[in-house]
Enzyme design. Structure first.
Site, short mmCIF file in Angstrom:
data_model
loop_
_atom_site.label_atom_id
_atom_site.label_comp_id
_atom_site.label_asym_id
_atom_site.label_seq_id
_atom_site.Cartn_x
_atom_site.Cartn_y
_atom_site.Cartn_z
N TYR A 1 49.33 43.08 77.32
CA TYR A 1 49.97 42.07 76.55
C TYR A 1 49.41 42.02 75.15
CZ TYR A 1 51.70 37.32 75.39
OH TYR A 1 52.64 36.44 74.78
N SER B 1 35.31 33.18 69.83
CA SER B 1 34.57 34.44 69.43
C SER B 1 33.13 33.90 68.75
CB SER B 1 35.55 35.15 68.35
OG SER B 1 34.67 36.72 68.21
N ASP C 1 35.09 46.08 65.02
CA ASP C 1 36.24 45.49 65.22
C ASP C 1 37.29 46.63 64.99
OD1 ASP C 1 35.27 42.96 65.95
OD2 ASP C 1 35.49 42.34 63.85
N GLU D 1 25.60 41.08 116.37
CA GLU D 1 26.69 40.55 115.53
C GLU D 1 27.60 40.18 116.51
OE1 GLU D 1 27.62 42.27 112.03
OE2 GLU D 1 25.95 42.18 110.95
N HIS E 1 38.11 33.48 62.05
CA HIS E 1 38.96 33.96 63.28
C HIS E 1 39.80 32.55 63.49
CE1 HIS E 1 38.92 38.19 64.58
NE2 HIS E 1 37.54 38.07 64.53
N ASN F 1 47.58 33.52 74.16
CA ASN F 1 47.37 32.09 73.90
C ASN F 1 47.23 31.29 75.05
OD1 ASN F 1 49.99 31.69 75.22
ND2 ASN F 1 51.23 31.31 73.44
N GLN G 1 55.88 34.07 80.94
CA GLN G 1 57.05 34.71 81.72
C GLN G 1 56.72 36.34 81.52
OE1 GLN G 1 57.30 32.51 78.84
NE2 GLN G 1 58.57 33.39 77.42
N GLN H 1 33.04 36.02 61.03
CA GLN H 1 33.39 35.42 62.28
C GLN H 1 34.24 34.27 62.35
OE1 GLN H 1 32.55 37.29 65.12
NE2 GLN H 1 33.61 35.98 66.02
N HIS I 1 33.18 47.18 117.92
CA HIS I 1 32.46 47.94 116.98
C HIS I 1 31.43 48.58 117.53
CE1 HIS I 1 33.92 45.24 114.09
NE2 HIS I 1 33.57 45.68 112.77
N GLU J 1 28.38 37.35 72.10
CA GLU J 1 29.55 38.51 71.95
C GLU J 1 29.26 39.63 71.19
OE1 GLU J 1 33.26 36.99 70.47
OE2 GLU J 1 34.46 38.84 71.09
N HIS J 2 28.87 39.28 69.96
CA HIS J 2 28.48 40.28 68.63
C HIS J 2 27.08 39.92 68.35
CE1 HIS J 2 32.71 39.56 68.15
NE2 HIS J 2 32.96 40.84 68.31
#
Lengths: 428, 428
Positions: free
Chosen positions: A129, A236, A360, A414, A261, A213, A190, A258, A419, A326-327
């Site tokens: 995507y 982020s 990046d 068990e 963003h 999104n 969709q 940063q 088994h 994250e960074h």
């Protein structure tokens, strides 16, 4: 921006506020997404065309949803040779690092005579995507598509919305570079539904990756289990650990990189030098005066930013581990020694000449990384996301004699008699 | 049980019915679970005690929720020495295979002078859910706890409900064997909530693993993102590929070993020998006459079972790949050659003396495996579930000169000027 000091009595309360979850998802898209997915599953391409007309103002017959090779070429040709070259360098370096990640199979015969193994195989088909409009990042196409390619995925299907029919040349150039030639101009929930369940013209995939999104994120959440998905990214964040020997302006720019963003992004400076903390804070304000995306960056810095002064490396590292960022940029004299103290981080950037933007675009490691403290248990995108493991056991009667009786005993404990019999009857 | 033949004109329709998803979760537990989790998050141990009294008929003060070492020892001592020995053999073999899985870090300097790396670190804390009552399987304790231990997880917290206060000796023995000494007698969604969010007496964990009922599965789904979870298991399944040289009764027992798990379990035989297919079917009926769990196994075999006759190995392998089965037994003359054709399976058992039960208990590879066709994209539990990756990039000015300009160009094309400046200003 919050100022914190480990010496202050209210430090842990203040830190809690900085660590609080940002940008919590509202539940309001759950039902609309459920309806769209059900509709795509039921009516396939007809529904896909209707949603594309409604949301992207693009009325096309189903057989035109897939971009032709000529359309892709035409769009990609609009990209300048210099940008093509930059994309190619990025692609080469990303490919090379992900090749280094490729794991090895296991195959050995153990002391009891059982041959044990684990083999890695690639997924058959992956859906990619790509967001449309302003947030269409060619670097994301490379970061998502190339690990799949390196893993050996043979089919990569890309969905990218083209609102009002506008095709993004950079995204097409990046797709071409990754050898992605199955591209559909559809987006939103969709598109996720079409990739997960398939339509008359789009074959279903096994895993869907790529940012989107709130509708796309919720759709991925809902199709999870039916297909695999990547993690759902939150806002982020970067933590910069820097000493006073740095240029305050460069550190300020890194924090703003940063913050630009989005308004929920988080930039945090940790330093042992109070004067340096002041200098960086002042430099942030100065840079905001001229930064094109200052409106976003200012809100992010004001609401989510923090400057934390600490007494020593151990305090700094412990706070980094609480953030599990994250960074992480480590701009100190011996960045490797400091990094060794860090247990939780998506990616670490070491040295005074290694801002996060290296990673990046052109560093090589993936820029799709765990956000919102999930680096405590999650990892960045990698070839592992496009591979799966099959374990194997092979034995003859001799091997079964060694392990079968113990297995049969446990099965009986068990309460699973078939088994137990599957083992004991072979030993008779 | 359905009989299918690839030569029959309605084969693909019939196969679709066999492949249809079984045991779909009802949504009815979503709201009750949401309420329980919110209550645990809000009121902590008080809520945990109340739910434990309500659901497990066990009224205990909060400081008694954790089992004492004496209680664990006392319960474990009830297990016979032979069963202790069987558990120890299983543990030794599981530990050894998972040690072979441990991945290696990456660290190299590339041609542009950038030092790139990827390092694996273990999670800090893992929660292990163990079901109570009849479905309390000590083998599951080993299969979930040992990979975490091998990965290096230092804190393992186990939750196991003890309805009416009854403690399962086998589970305690297995926990002791794995060195798990932090054990709480709580279960259900309330246990998952306590592990995810923490209470006054239970520190939160980073990931929760282990099987559970519908409430536990839904609770894991809801806390996902806040902590990591393992995959949510569907009904179990086995596909047996066997030639006519096998004892039909042994194959029948293997099919029933799957069917005895639960009514939604699925057992499938694929063979090129129609007479053998008949013989196995007849043997299943005979074995059902004496099998203790015949009631469950009969329903599973009747509703979900299938016998498929095929023309050759390629047809058999293609059908296996469509199933992407959790377990695959390959009982043919050259099982390794056949297995090479299989792209999707959780675990493969090769040879006439290697029933799935070997892998359930003592083989070494994990028995927590992807169900419901998810082996197309998912893998069994492993040390990877308890590790995460941090990528690293280190560069000096010389390295930045090589890659920075391309990065800055891409950043500007994406409209991220502070990103571009963080590179270009360092190059000035």
């Amino acid at each position: 921006m919050r100022r914190l000091d480990t010496q202050s009595p209210d430090f842990s309360e203040s830190l809690k506020a900085v660590l609080a979850e940002r940008g919590q998802q509202s539940g309001s898209v759950v039902e609309p997404v459920r309806a769209i997915l059900a509709d795509i599953r039921e009516r396939g391409d007809d529904a896909l065309c209707e949603y594309t007309e409604r949301f992207d103002r693009l009325a096309l017959p189903a057989d035109k949803l897939r971009l032709s090779a000529a359309e892709v070429d035409e769009a990609a040709a609009k990209v300048s040779p210099e940008t093509h070259e930059a994309l190619a360098l990025a692609a080469k370096r990303i490919r090379s690092f992900h090749e280094a990640q490729l794991p090895k199979d296991i195959d050995y015969t153990d002391e009891d005579g059982l041959r044990l193994g684990m083999r890695w195989t690639s997924l058959d088909a992956v859906g990619l995507y790509v967001p449309g409009g302003k947030a269409a990042y060619p670097s994301s196409v490379l970061m998502n598509a190339l690990p799949a390619r390196v893993a050996g995925v043979s089919r990569l299907a890309m969905c990218v919305p083209t609102p009002d029919g506008v095709i993004n040349p950079l995204v097409m150039a990046a797709a071409k570079l990754c050898g992605v030639d199955e591209i559909y101009r559809v987006g939103g929930a969709q598109a996720v539904g079409a990739l997960a369940f398939g339509t008359q013209r789009i074959a279903p995939v096994d895993r869907i990756v790529g940012p989107g999104n709130a509708f796309v994120a919720e759709a991925k959440r809902q199709v999870f289990g039916h297909v695999g998905i990547d993690s759902i990214a939150g806002p982020s964040e970067v933590v910069v650990v820097a000493d006073g020997a740095n240029d305050p302006r460069l550190v300020a720019i890194d924090l703003l990189a940063q913050a630009e963003h989005d308004e929920q992004a988080q930039s945090v400076l940790i330093t042992q030098d109070p004067a340096f903390a002041e200098a960086v804070s002042a430099a942030v304000e100065r840079e905001l005066e001229t930064l094109p995306r200052a409106e976003i960056a200012r809100k992010s810095w004001r609401d989510c930013g923090a400057v934390i002064t600490v007494q020593n490396d151990d305090e700094a590292a412990e706070i980094v581990n609480l953030f599990a960022p994250e960074h992480l940029e480590v701009m100190v004299e011996n960045p490797r020694a400091f990094s060794a103290k860090v247990r939780h981080a998506g990616a670490i950037f070491m040295g005074r000449f290694c801002p996060e933007a290296v990673g990046d675009y052109v560093g090589g490691p993936n820029h799709v990384l765990p956000t919102s403290r999930t680096a405590r248990f999650a990892s960045g995108l990698s070839v592992y996301d496009f591979l799966k493991r099959t374990t194997t056991i092979e034995t003859d009667l001799e091997g079964l004699k060694k392990v079968g009786p113990a297995g049969a005993r446990l099965a009986r404990e068990e309460g699973l008699d078939a088994h137990a019999m599957s083992l004991s009857e072979r030993l008779k």
